[in-house]
Motif scaffolding. Structure first.
Motif, mmCIF file in Angstrom:
data_model
loop_
_atom_site.group_PDB
_atom_site.id
_atom_site.type_symbol
_atom_site.label_atom_id
_atom_site.label_comp_id
_atom_site.label_asym_id
_atom_site.label_seq_id
_atom_site.Cartn_x
_atom_site.Cartn_y
_atom_site.Cartn_z
ATOM 1 N N HIS A 62 9.782 -7.528 13.282
ATOM 2 C CA HIS A 62 8.396 -8.009 13.205
ATOM 3 C C HIS A 62 7.351 -6.885 13.197
ATOM 4 C CE1 HIS A 62 4.933 -10.610 13.726
ATOM 5 N NE2 HIS A 62 4.557 -9.805 14.704
ATOM 6 N N GLY A 63 7.422 -5.991 14.142
ATOM 7 C CA GLY A 63 6.400 -4.939 14.249
ATOM 8 C C GLY A 63 6.346 -4.047 13.031
ATOM 9 N N ARG A 64 7.506 -3.611 12.561
ATOM 10 C CA ARG A 64 7.541 -2.728 11.402
ATOM 11 C C ARG A 64 7.105 -3.451 10.138
ATOM 12 N NH1 ARG A 64 11.220 1.719 11.490
ATOM 13 N NH2 ARG A 64 10.743 2.997 13.279
ATOM 14 N N VAL A 65 7.470 -4.717 10.017
ATOM 15 C CA VAL A 65 7.046 -5.496 8.847
ATOM 16 C C VAL A 65 5.519 -5.633 8.852
ATOM 17 C CG1 VAL A 65 7.114 -7.810 7.814
ATOM 18 C CG2 VAL A 65 9.235 -6.668 8.464
ATOM 19 N N GLN A 66 4.953 -5.834 10.027
ATOM 20 C CA GLN A 66 3.483 -5.920 10.134
ATOM 21 C C GLN A 66 2.844 -4.613 9.687
ATOM 22 O OE1 GLN A 66 3.313 -9.464 10.285
ATOM 23 N NE2 GLN A 66 1.331 -8.585 10.716
ATOM 24 N N THR A 67 3.466 -3.488 10.018
ATOM 25 C CA THR A 67 2.944 -2.185 9.579
ATOM 26 C C THR A 67 2.965 -2.091 8.059
ATOM 27 O OG1 THR A 67 3.650 -1.141 11.638
ATOM 28 C CG2 THR A 67 3.270 0.316 9.768
ATOM 29 N N LEU A 68 4.035 -2.569 7.436
ATOM 30 C CA LEU A 68 4.097 -2.586 5.968
ATOM 31 C C LEU A 68 3.007 -3.482 5.383
ATOM 32 C CD1 LEU A 68 7.919 -2.772 5.181
ATOM 33 C CD2 LEU A 68 6.342 -0.950 4.526
ATOM 34 N N CYS A 69 2.731 -4.586 6.055
ATOM 35 C CA CYS A 69 1.687 -5.500 5.584
ATOM 36 C C CYS A 69 0.303 -4.853 5.684
ATOM 37 C CB CYS A 69 1.718 -6.801 6.384
ATOM 38 S SG CYS A 69 3.202 -7.770 6.067
ATOM 39 N N GLU A 73 -2.361 -3.922 2.644
ATOM 40 C CA GLU A 73 -3.786 -4.261 2.656
ATOM 41 C C GLU A 73 -4.645 -3.029 2.377
ATOM 42 O OE1 GLU A 73 -7.072 -5.976 5.748
ATOM 43 O OE2 GLU A 73 -5.011 -6.685 5.962
ATOM 44 N N GLN A 74 -4.307 -1.890 2.992
ATOM 45 C CA GLN A 74 -5.048 -0.646 2.736
ATOM 46 C C GLN A 74 -4.927 -0.241 1.276
ATOM 47 O OE1 GLN A 74 -3.002 2.035 5.328
ATOM 48 N NE2 GLN A 74 -4.165 1.439 7.157
ATOM 49 N N VAL A 123 6.386 -12.966 4.828
ATOM 50 C CA VAL A 123 5.283 -12.099 5.229
ATOM 51 C C VAL A 123 5.162 -10.909 4.274
ATOM 52 C CG1 VAL A 123 4.481 -10.565 7.089
ATOM 53 C CG2 VAL A 123 5.360 -12.827 7.638
ATOM 54 N N LEU A 124 6.292 -10.309 3.916
ATOM 55 C CA LEU A 124 6.267 -9.181 2.983
ATOM 56 C C LEU A 124 5.754 -9.600 1.606
ATOM 57 C CD1 LEU A 124 9.567 -7.341 3.915
ATOM 58 C CD2 LEU A 124 7.240 -6.451 4.146
ATOM 59 N N GLU A 125 6.166 -10.774 1.157
ATOM 60 C CA GLU A 125 5.688 -11.237 -0.146
ATOM 61 C C GLU A 125 4.186 -11.479 -0.130
ATOM 62 O OE1 GLU A 125 6.604 -14.388 -3.727
ATOM 63 O OE2 GLU A 125 7.746 -14.555 -1.870
ATOM 64 N N ALA A 126 3.685 -12.086 0.931
ATOM 65 C CA ALA A 126 2.248 -12.332 1.032
ATOM 66 C C ALA A 126 1.466 -11.024 0.992
ATOM 67 C CB ALA A 126 1.930 -13.101 2.311
ATOM 68 N N ALA A 127 2.034 -9.964 1.557
ATOM 69 C CA ALA A 127 1.353 -8.670 1.578
ATOM 70 C C ALA A 127 1.504 -7.912 0.260
ATOM 71 C CB ALA A 127 1.890 -7.825 2.724
ATOM 72 N N LEU A 131 -0.459 -6.605 -4.650
ATOM 73 C CA LEU A 131 -0.347 -5.275 -5.258
ATOM 74 C C LEU A 131 0.331 -5.374 -6.625
ATOM 75 C CD1 LEU A 131 0.794 -3.169 -2.163
ATOM 76 C CD2 LEU A 131 -1.485 -3.210 -3.206
ATOM 77 N N LEU A 132 1.395 -6.170 -6.697
ATOM 78 C CA LEU A 132 2.091 -6.374 -7.968
ATOM 79 C C LEU A 132 1.173 -7.071 -8.963
ATOM 80 C CD1 LEU A 132 4.552 -6.323 -9.829
ATOM 81 C CD2 LEU A 132 5.318 -8.440 -8.713
#
Length: 188
Positions: A62-69, A73-74, A123-127, A131-132
């Motif tokens: 969870h935590g690392r995936v949130q960092t990727l999200c 966003e950035q 969650v990864l797809e939403a983030a 970009l794609l």
């Protein structure tokens, strides 16, 4: 966890800490019984907090995936949509290689599968999908490329390199090769 007793919250945190270490050492197939033993609790306690292996893995990542999200966003504010997407994919590959078990977890989720709204894949797809979409809109990526294609590529690279003595440089090389292609310019 809101509403849980203090000892239940401590158990959850302790089990999660142990699970993170076990998954790092053994990947997605880490033994739930071993996690319970090392945590000093019964397997029923582990299953009460994490009713399925998938629930445990989602909590571990969870935590690392949130960092990727947050990184997506950035990067979504960047002017160069291609560079933004590629930077995020590099981060995604680096994390999938470093976090044993994530690639295996994502490999078992198909695009048609109904994932929980909080699952790593969802969650990864939403983030990453924005970009794609931006890169496709700007003509930097072919229109037929899907987010699932990119996840499959990432997962494949992570799984193919995880048992190498130094997987990160090899994974980065394979991602660059996938982006650049294997043919000289102009060849199809």
């Amino acid at each position: 966890m809101p509403g849980q007793r203090a000892d239940a919250r401590r158990n959850y945190s302790h089990i999660l800490t142990v699970a993170e270490a076990e998954v790092a050492a053994h990947g997605a197939d880490a033994s739930l019984e071993q996690i319970a033993r090392v945590a000093g609790v019964g397997s029923a306690t582990v299953r009460r907090h994490f009713p399925t292996r998938q629930a445990l893995l989602e909590a571990v990542f969870h935590g690392r995936v949130q960092t990727l999200c947050e990184r997506a966003e950035q990067l979504g504010r960047a002017e160069d949509s291609r560079a933004a997407l590629l930077a995020w994919l590099r981060d995604f590959v680096a994390y999938a290689v470093a976090a044993r078990g994530l690639a295996d977890t994502l490999a078992h989720e198909s695009p048609a599968q109904e994932s929980a709204p909080s699952s790593c894949a969802t969650v990864l797809e939403a983030a990453g999908a924005p970009l794609l979409s931006a890169a496709i809109r700007d003509g930097a990526v072919k229109e037929h490329v899907t987010f699932h294609d990119l996840v499959t590529l990432t997962v494949g690279i992570a799984l193919a390199t995880e048992n190498h003595s130094e997987p990160a440089p090899l994974a980065d090389r394979l991602l660059r090769l996938a982006i650049e292609g294997v043919s000289p310019r102009g060849d199809s």
